[in-house]
Design a protein around this motif. Structure first.
Motif, PDB file in Angstrom:
ATOM      1  N   MET A 164      41.119  44.629  40.055  1.00  0.00           N
ATOM      2  CA  MET A 164      41.170  45.408  38.705  1.00  0.00           C
ATOM      3  C   MET A 164      42.611  45.013  38.054  1.00  0.00           C
ATOM      4  SD  MET A 164      40.013  47.561  36.555  1.00  0.00           S
ATOM      5  CE  MET A 164      38.938  48.820  37.090  1.00  0.00           C
ATOM      6  N   LEU A 190      42.347  41.931  36.165  1.00  0.00           N
ATOM      7  CA  LEU A 190      41.622  42.327  34.696  1.00  0.00           C
ATOM      8  C   LEU A 190      42.403  42.934  33.827  1.00  0.00           C
ATOM      9  CD1 LEU A 190      39.557  42.808  32.916  1.00  0.00           C
ATOM     10  CD2 LEU A 190      38.825  44.928  34.065  1.00  0.00           C
ATOM     11  N   LEU A 191      43.461  43.973  34.335  1.00  0.00           N
ATOM     12  CA  LEU A 191      44.283  44.598  33.351  1.00  0.00           C
ATOM     13  C   LEU A 191      45.545  43.865  32.888  1.00  0.00           C
ATOM     14  CD1 LEU A 191      44.207  48.285  35.031  1.00  0.00           C
ATOM     15  CD2 LEU A 191      42.887  47.319  33.300  1.00  0.00           C
ATOM     16  N   THR A 195      40.845  42.761  29.088  1.00  0.00           N
ATOM     17  CA  THR A 195      40.773  43.934  29.013  1.00  0.00           C
ATOM     18  C   THR A 195      39.963  44.472  27.586  1.00  0.00           C
ATOM     19  OG1 THR A 195      42.869  44.153  30.323  1.00  0.00           O
ATOM     20  CG2 THR A 195      42.087  45.892  29.019  1.00  0.00           C
TER      21      THR A 195
END
Length: 205
Positions: free
Chosen positions: A1, A4-5, A11
């Motif tokens: 995660m 991704l961020l 995002t």
């Protein structure tokens, strides 16, 4: 995660995909993808781009313009070469997208609605029932004036002030002041414009 961020593009794309799923789900729950669905969709686009446009307008006026005089001279190029051009890119294209989405939304309401809104309620004669169109028309035209100000005044002068277009120091200083005043005009018009849009939609839309 975390991977991704930390990637802005990924995002944003995922957020758009999730929003698209929600939009589709609302269409299915509503029972169809008719003109009302497209009104809702264009309103969503209008609001999202409007937040980006006006949010950046407020960033420039609440933060950058006010703080820049206190920034040490050796640090100013960090803002003028990297931050300001990027912010202005999103700022000007969000302004265009907001206006186009708003016009598309208005078009889905029909020719008569569009004519009434753009004419402040005078398109088919004026009566008490047209007062709402007067107030809505004020907001629409304020937004169009603000958009034209972005592309016709603020951006051309910012290009000179930031050195994107090379001019001498006197013209650069003049352009910076004109761009600042143009931005302040949009700040001045923004709250009446937003009041028109929000109040009309809540009370009369």
């Amino acid at each position: 995660m975390a991977g991704l961020l930390t990637n802005f593009r990924n995002t944003l794309l995922l957020s758009l995909v999730l929003a698209g799923v929600m939009i589709y789900a609302f269409g299915a729950a509503y029972g169809g993808f008719d003109v009302i669905f497209w009104q809702a969709t264009f309103r969503w686009v209008h609001v999202v781009l409007g937040i980006l446009w006006i949010g950046l307008l407020y960033y420039f006026n609440f933060v950058q313009i006010r703080v820049m005089p206190a920034v040490p001279a050796e640090l100013k190029p960090t803002v003028t070469r990297y931050i300001a051009p990027e912010a202005l890119f999103w700022f000007r294209w969000a302004a265009l997208g907001t206006v186009l989405a708003g016009l598309a939304l208005m078009a889905t309401r029909g020719h008569a609605y569009s004519a009434e809104a753009l004419s402040f309620g005078f398109a088919a004669g004026y009566g008490p029932e047209d007062r709402g169109f007067t107030l809505l028309g004020v907001g629409i035209w304020l937004a169009i004036v603000m958009f034209l100000n972005v592309w016709g005044v603020i951006w051309p002068n910012q290009k000179r002030a930031l050195g994107i277009v090379v001019v001498d120091d006197d013209k650069k200083a003049h352009a910076a002041r004109v761009a600042m005043l143009g931005s302040r005009i949009n700040l001045l018009l923004s709250l009446p414009m937003l009041t028109s849009m929000a109040m009309y939609q809540t009370l009369l839309g």
